[in-house]
Design a protein around this motif. Structure first.
Motif, PDB file in Angstrom:
ATOM      1  N   HIS A   1      12.823  -1.129   5.487  1.00  0.00           N
ATOM      2  CA  HIS A   1      12.113  -0.967   6.630  1.00  0.00           C
ATOM      3  C   HIS A   1      11.319   0.531   6.174  1.00  0.00           C
ATOM      4  N   TYR A   2      12.219   1.545   5.573  1.00  0.00           N
ATOM      5  CA  TYR A   2      11.584   2.875   5.275  1.00  0.00           C
ATOM      6  C   TYR A   2      11.137   3.143   3.878  1.00  0.00           C
ATOM      7  N   GLY A   3      11.006   1.774   3.104  1.00  0.00           N
ATOM      8  CA  GLY A   3      10.483   2.073   1.719  1.00  0.00           C
ATOM      9  C   GLY A   3      11.446   1.191   0.607  1.00  0.00           C
ATOM     10  N   LEU A   4      11.065   1.377  -0.493  1.00  0.00           N
ATOM     11  CA  LEU A   4      11.792   0.495  -1.764  1.00  0.00           C
ATOM     12  C   LEU A   4      13.317   0.720  -2.006  1.00  0.00           C
ATOM     13  N   LEU A   5      14.105  -0.137  -2.141  1.00  0.00           N
ATOM     14  CA  LEU A   5      15.455   0.221  -2.378  1.00  0.00           C
ATOM     15  C   LEU A   5      15.781  -0.547  -3.786  1.00  0.00           C
ATOM     16  N   LEU A   6      16.291   0.051  -4.562  1.00  0.00           N
ATOM     17  CA  LEU A   6      16.742  -0.675  -5.967  1.00  0.00           C
ATOM     18  C   LEU A   6      18.098  -0.879  -5.803  1.00  0.00           C
ATOM     19  N   ARG A   7      18.547  -2.296  -6.188  1.00  0.00           N
ATOM     20  CA  ARG A   7      19.813  -2.594  -5.953  1.00  0.00           C
ATOM     21  C   ARG A   7      20.275  -3.455  -6.952  1.00  0.00           C
ATOM     22  N   CYS A   8      21.764  -3.338  -6.979  1.00  0.00           N
ATOM     23  CA  CYS A   8      22.509  -4.322  -8.072  1.00  0.00           C
ATOM     24  C   CYS A   8      23.499  -4.876  -7.470  1.00  0.00           C
ATOM     25  N   TYR A   9      23.701  -6.082  -7.266  1.00  0.00           N
ATOM     26  CA  TYR A   9      24.434  -6.922  -6.668  1.00  0.00           C
ATOM     27  C   TYR A   9      25.502  -7.551  -7.523  1.00  0.00           C
TER      28      TYR A   9
ATOM     29  N   VAL B   1      14.117   4.580  -4.495  1.00  0.00           N
ATOM     30  CA  VAL B   1      13.211   4.929  -5.627  1.00  0.00           C
ATOM     31  C   VAL B   1      11.748   5.411  -4.814  1.00  0.00           C
ATOM     32  N   THR B   2      11.552   6.325  -5.648  1.00  0.00           N
ATOM     33  CA  THR B   2      10.100   7.116  -5.259  1.00  0.00           C
ATOM     34  C   THR B   2       9.409   7.345  -6.709  1.00  0.00           C
ATOM     35  N   ALA B   3       8.083   7.705  -6.690  1.00  0.00           N
ATOM     36  CA  ALA B   3       7.379   8.098  -7.784  1.00  0.00           C
ATOM     37  C   ALA B   3       6.756   9.468  -7.495  1.00  0.00           C
ATOM     38  N   CYS B   4       6.382  10.298  -8.323  1.00  0.00           N
ATOM     39  CA  CYS B   4       5.747  11.434  -8.082  1.00  0.00           C
ATOM     40  C   CYS B   4       4.343  11.308  -7.691  1.00  0.00           C
ATOM     41  N   ASP B   5       3.669  10.274  -8.355  1.00  0.00           N
ATOM     42  CA  ASP B   5       2.324  10.190  -8.038  1.00  0.00           C
ATOM     43  C   ASP B   5       1.784   8.959  -7.084  1.00  0.00           C
ATOM     44  N   GLY B   6       2.819   8.810  -6.166  1.00  0.00           N
ATOM     45  CA  GLY B   6       2.519   7.541  -5.092  1.00  0.00           C
ATOM     46  C   GLY B   6       3.446   6.557  -5.172  1.00  0.00           C
ATOM     47  N   PRO B   7       3.283   5.479  -4.498  1.00  0.00           N
ATOM     48  CA  PRO B   7       4.342   4.220  -4.304  1.00  0.00           C
ATOM     49  C   PRO B   7       4.407   3.719  -5.273  1.00  0.00           C
ATOM     50  N   ILE B   8       5.750   3.352  -5.713  1.00  0.00           N
ATOM     51  CA  ILE B   8       6.047   2.522  -6.736  1.00  0.00           C
ATOM     52  C   ILE B   8       5.290   1.180  -6.886  1.00  0.00           C
ATOM     53  N   LYS B   9       4.700   0.766  -8.062  1.00  0.00           N
ATOM     54  CA  LYS B   9       3.904  -0.561  -8.083  1.00  0.00           C
ATOM     55  C   LYS B   9       4.771  -1.490  -9.119  1.00  0.00           C
ATOM     56  N   ARG B  10       5.534  -1.072 -10.034  1.00  0.00           N
ATOM     57  CA  ARG B  10       6.406  -1.811 -10.866  1.00  0.00           C
ATOM     58  C   ARG B  10       7.629  -1.063 -11.331  1.00  0.00           C
ATOM     59  N   VAL B  11       8.507  -1.978 -11.724  1.00  0.00           N
ATOM     60  CA  VAL B  11       9.957  -1.384 -12.272  1.00  0.00           C
ATOM     61  C   VAL B  11      10.234  -2.460 -13.367  1.00  0.00           C
ATOM     62  N   TRP B  12      10.684  -1.736 -14.352  1.00  0.00           N
ATOM     63  CA  TRP B  12      11.550  -2.821 -15.412  1.00  0.00           C
ATOM     64  C   TRP B  12      12.942  -3.018 -15.281  1.00  0.00           C
ATOM     65  N   LEU B  13      13.275  -4.173 -15.258  1.00  0.00           N
ATOM     66  CA  LEU B  13      14.885  -4.657 -14.961  1.00  0.00           C
ATOM     67  C   LEU B  13      15.295  -5.237 -16.454  1.00  0.00           C
TER      68      LEU B  13
END
Length: 712
Positions: free
Chosen positions: A468-476, A488-500
């Motif tokens: 609800h308040y943003g992106l969460l990185l999770r491991c289940y 997870v946040t980024a210094c230059d704006g919203p996260i657009k992609r991650v590498w898994l």
């Protein structure tokens, strides 16, 4: 259990990305030999067929689609995936599509039989609850026609006999033979007969052949552990006599830990609260890690071969290739002097045809595992993916697409990964591999979860949830019902992609997840997870690209790009220590081998680094070697059996020639080309090295498995 971690605290745990590796596992050693397994990924219930100069291998696919995989080879060592018998299950049943909380995990389609007759190919198999199925095609690449033959015939073999009759052989223990209709519309009524009564040590997984007028039935028994048997008779109806043709050949691999569910607890495949157990295994037990269940085939030179499966740790079941030696009319696996066992490394089949040999010598792997999803425009329209990919149950084709060089998955309601529709999977590959994917998150809506997972029982995943308040990185991790969560946040704006990333050590049944925010530096998330094989879904570990919405509604979408699989141990060119000076350490004793002044090979204390503990290889070609001690003497064997001392001689003409058996990680065995047995040393009796070992035991501590250690 859920845990929330701080991203800044994890930065100290950053690990640099592994160096990219080239190539994928192939059994072909490039020197005229091959090393088992044929594939280091799952291929269950293999059945082999030769038509002219072509070999075809059919295997189980269970609940995944496309289904019933077919591989093609010209040399029995290098294979390529050329066909599936169907794109999706065509039964009007929600369970085959993961709809309305119905599923066919551990069911689907399994144990195929591939045959060629009447100018066309036949693949017979069973679908639980639907009965016997048959697929026919004039061309092995299809199109295939589906015949629902119904009837309770499963785990079968089919024989097209000389008189035009078609027989199905099936059953466990009590073996039945039933005639089939020529149009594949079903069994012929009132033709079912028992041909081998219960009590004859015969199991299941039947493969029937007619060779020189005699009927041979290859089958597998699991009580008390896996063994492969052969029954023979002059008549299809019997009586049959039965012997064991191979047992205890594990190639030095112990059984995988089997997922356990507590007795009395109702298990549901996708539940989060199931109390799973992954117990430690008895590393000395064979169980079903030995080669068992599969077919036999004769090559163009007249040599016979067996292609059998083995339960291969958390990878699942995979395929091995073994030479057959006929003795007194029986097809024993192995070589003269060591029947019933099989070399891990042996010479490739002698195809005999120069033109075919030229094609066969092209070393390649069955699948191209990595995928950048940059398909031609025509493929985007027809939604054709690489053949390595399979869907977890029937997909909904309206909810996925190939768009702008990415795979887009629409998030549908699901409480957990195992219930997520349109999950795209491929088999993991061992012995070690690293799977990485880019995940684009811009199209995700609240409640959406997307990422990289392991479809197994229990399952696990790493991914992004749109909270609800943003992106969460999770491991289940389902095994312990544990979720590790990271904002997870980024210094230059919203996260657009991650590498898994999933890093798997499948020989040792463990894996862990990592993530990156820049594609360069990866951080671990979650624990090192134990992996298992299991008889719930009857599949090993599988990579999964998924998207679902945990809030019970249709969500947005996730996009995947640049899926890569790296295999650090695929290149085995340096595994044999040519040009090196090395000590030989016996795994059972932990002690180096010593070339005694008395003329025998014995062990010595671990700190001994004298000339008599140092050896070099003499390359005799095609993986064959002789061993020379640094003091100038050569290894040879005097006598047979336990009396066959491994001794030292200054006469090079007496030097024993061995075929090097590569066990990876500097581990190996030495098989005499004269006796087809292995040198070794008992860890308990104090006897010197001898040539009386039929092979490795599952724990590699019977004294036959060695390790080389370079001396600089």
């Amino acid at each position: 259990m859920k845990r929330l971690l701080n991203l800044c605290a994890l930065c100290a745990l950053a690990v640099m990305p592994l160096q990219a590796q080239t190539g994928s596992w192939t059994a072909d050693n490039g020197n005229g030999t091959f090393t088992n397994p044929l594939f280091y990924d799952e291929f269950s219930d293999p059945d082999i067929l030769r038509v002219g100069d072509d070999y075809y291998l059919a295997g189980t696919t269970m609940h995944t689609v496309p289904g019933l995989v077919i591989l093609h080879s010209r040399d029995l060592v290098n294979w390529e995936n050329i066909s599936y018998c169907f794109d999706r299950f065509d039964f009007q049943d929600d369970a085959f599509a993961l709809k309305n909380h119905k599923e066919v995990y551990g069911q689907g389609i399994w144990a195929p039989c591939i045959r060629y007759a009447n100018g066309q190919f036949y693949v017979f198999s069973n679908v639980n609850g639907k009965g016997l199925q048959c697929y026919t095609a004039k061309d092995i690449r299809g199109p295939w026609k589906h015949h629902n033959m119904q009837g309770k015939i499963y785990d079968l073999s089919v024989l097209f006999d000389d008189d035009g009759k078609i027989y199905a052989i099936h059953g466990y223990g009590e073996v039945h033979c039933t005639e089939l209709k020529a149009d594949m519309s079903g069994p012929i009524d009132a033709t079912d007969r028992i041909i081998i009564p219960e009590g004859n040590a015969v199991g299941e997984g039947h493969h029937m052949y007619k060779i020189d007028g005699m009927y041979y039935l290859i089958s597998t028994d699991y009580k008390p552990n896996g063994r492969t048997l052969c029954s023979r008779s002059k008549s299809i109806w019997g009586p049959y006599e039965t012997i064991t043709i191979t047992a205890d050949e594990t190639f030095g691999y112990h059984a995988a830990p089997l997922t356990q569910v507590p007795r009395g607890e109702k298990y549901r495949i996708g539940s989060n609260g199931t109390k799973f157990g992954i117990p430690k295994v008895d590393k000395d037990a064979t169980a079903c890690s030995n080669i068992h269940q599969g077919g036999i085939v004769q090559d163009q030179s007249g040599q016979w071969w067996a292609l059998l499966m083995m339960d291969f740790h958390s990878i699942g079941r995979t395929v091995t290739l073994a030479p057959i030696t006929w003795k007194n009319g029986w097809p024993f696996l192995g070589l003269e002097g060591n029947l019933g066992r099989a070399p891990r490394t042996w010479f490739k089949p002698n195809i005999g045809n120069t033109a075919v040999n030229s094609q066969a010598n092209s070393t390649h792997t069955p699948y191209d595992r990595s995928d950048d999803f940059n398909y031609p425009a025509s493929a985007n329209r027809t939604k054709k993916l690489k053949s390595i990919w399979q869907w977890n149950h029937n997909p909904d084709d309206k909810l996925w697409t190939l768009k702008d060089g990415r795979l887009r998955l629409q998030a549908q309601p699901a409480e957990q990964l195992m219930w997520a529709r349109n999950t795209l999977t491929q088999r993991v590959i061992g012995p070690k591999s690293i799977a990485t994917v880019e995940l684009y998150v811009g199209g995700m809506k609240e409640g959406d979860v997307a990422g990289l997972g392991n479809i197994n029982v229990p399952c696990s995943w790493i991914g992004i949830e749109q909270g609800h308040y943003g992106l969460l990185l999770r491991c289940y991790e389902q095994a312990i019902n544990d979720t590790v969560t990271l904002g997870v946040t980024a210094c230059d704006g919203p996260i657009k992609r991650v590498w898994l990333r999933m890093v798997g050590d499948y020989d040792n049944d463990k894996a862990h997840y990592e993530y990156s925010l820049n594609g360069e530096t990866f951080h671990p998330l979650g624990r090192e997870m134990p992996l298992s094989y299991q008889l719930i879904s009857f599949q090993g570990s599988r990579h999964a690209l998924f998207a679902f919405n945990r809030m019970g509604k249709k969500g947005g979408y996730a996009e995947f790009d640049n899926f890569t699989v790296e295999e650090p141990q695929a290149d085995r060119s340096q595994n044999i220590p040519y040009g090196k000076t090395f000590r030989i350490i016996n795994l059972a004793t932990g002690r180096p081998a010593l070339a005694m002044d008395h003329g025998m090979l014995q062990d010595t204390k671990a700190t001994d680094n004298s000339k008599a503990t140092r050896f070099r290889l003499i390359d005799c070609g095609r993986g064959q070697v002789q061993l020379q001690c640094e003091d100038g003497r050569y290894l040879f064997v005097a006598g047979l059996g336990m009396a066959g001392d491994v001794r030292l001689t200054s006469d090079k003409a007496k030097a024993e020639t061995f075929l090097w058996q590569d066990y990876l990680g500097h581990e190996f065995m030495l098989m005499s080309m004269r006796t087809h047995k292995y040198i070794g040393k008992s860890p308990t009796t104090g006897s010197p090295y001898s040539m009386d070992f039929p092979g490795a035991d599952p724990a590699r501590r019977n004294g036959a498995v060695l390790r080389w250690e370079e001396v600089k």
